[in-house]
Design a protein around this motif. Structure first.
Motif, short mmCIF file in Angstrom:
data_model
loop_
_atom_site.label_atom_id
_atom_site.label_comp_id
_atom_site.label_asym_id
_atom_site.label_seq_id
_atom_site.Cartn_x
_atom_site.Cartn_y
_atom_site.Cartn_z
N VAL A 28 -52.76 -55.00 0.44
CA VAL A 28 -53.81 -55.06 -0.57
C VAL A 28 -54.43 -53.67 -0.68
N TYR A 29 -54.77 -53.28 -1.88
CA TYR A 29 -55.38 -51.97 -2.12
C TYR A 29 -56.89 -52.09 -2.17
N HIS A 30 -57.55 -50.98 -1.85
CA HIS A 30 -58.99 -50.87 -2.04
C HIS A 30 -59.23 -49.49 -2.66
N LEU A 45 -69.42 -43.92 -3.45
CA LEU A 45 -68.07 -44.48 -3.36
C LEU A 45 -68.12 -45.95 -2.93
N GLU A 46 -67.02 -46.62 -3.06
CA GLU A 46 -66.91 -48.04 -2.68
C GLU A 46 -66.59 -48.19 -1.19
N ILE A 47 -67.43 -47.59 -0.36
CA ILE A 47 -67.22 -47.63 1.08
C ILE A 47 -67.83 -48.90 1.68
N ASP A 48 -69.02 -49.26 1.24
CA ASP A 48 -69.67 -50.47 1.79
C ASP A 48 -68.84 -51.72 1.54
N SER A 49 -68.22 -51.80 0.36
CA SER A 49 -67.39 -52.98 0.08
C SER A 49 -66.13 -52.98 0.95
N LEU A 50 -65.61 -51.80 1.30
CA LEU A 50 -64.46 -51.72 2.21
C LEU A 50 -64.87 -52.19 3.60
N GLY A 96 -62.88 -59.86 9.03
CA GLY A 96 -61.91 -60.19 10.06
C GLY A 96 -60.50 -60.39 9.56
N ASP A 97 -60.27 -60.32 8.26
CA ASP A 97 -58.93 -60.55 7.71
C ASP A 97 -58.06 -59.29 7.71
N VAL A 98 -58.67 -58.13 7.87
CA VAL A 98 -57.95 -56.86 7.79
C VAL A 98 -57.53 -56.43 9.19
N LYS A 99 -56.27 -56.06 9.33
CA LYS A 99 -55.76 -55.60 10.62
C LYS A 99 -55.49 -54.09 10.64
#
Length: 113
Positions: free
Chosen positions: A12-14, A31-36, A43-46
């Motif tokens: 998935v891209y961000h 930038l869209e850092i907080d949403s990242l 917990g879904d991102v590895k």
């Protein structure tokens, strides 16, 4: 689209919407850092693979993101940099050649399923 065209990435891209650039007045809040960070905190991102410009600003943004994501115990990596396929080593600049040496690929690790 460049990454998608490789058919090597299946995640998935961000989109950050830019890079940190004090000279241009662009800071982390722009930038869209907080949403990242929120996505990672869920917990879904590895793993996060950073693919930003190979400039001082891009490297600064990479490091900033690494520090923001460090507490979440995920893998944070950047895409490799080095000599392009078909390029002559004699014409590579010292920084690119140095990164190629640092990011070299071991034959033992080059075959992955």
């Amino acid at each position: 689209m460049a990454i998608e065209n490789t058919a090597q990435f299946h995640g998935v891209y961000h989109v950050l919407g830019g890079i940190i650039s004090p000279i241009e007045g662009i800071g982390p809040a722009d930038l869209e850092i907080d949403s990242l960070v929120e996505r990672v905190a869920s917990g879904d991102v590895k793993e996060i693979i950073l693919a930003l410009r190979t400039t001082m600003e891009g490297d600064t943004t990479n490091f900033f993101l690494y520090r923001k994501l460090e507490p979440y115990n995920i893998t944070v990596s950047v895409i490799a940099r080095g000599i392009s396929i078909g390029d002559e080593i004699e014409y590579a600049d010292e920084i690119t050649l140095g990164r190629s040496i640092l990011n070299r690929i071991c034959f033992n690790d080059s075959i992955k399923n």
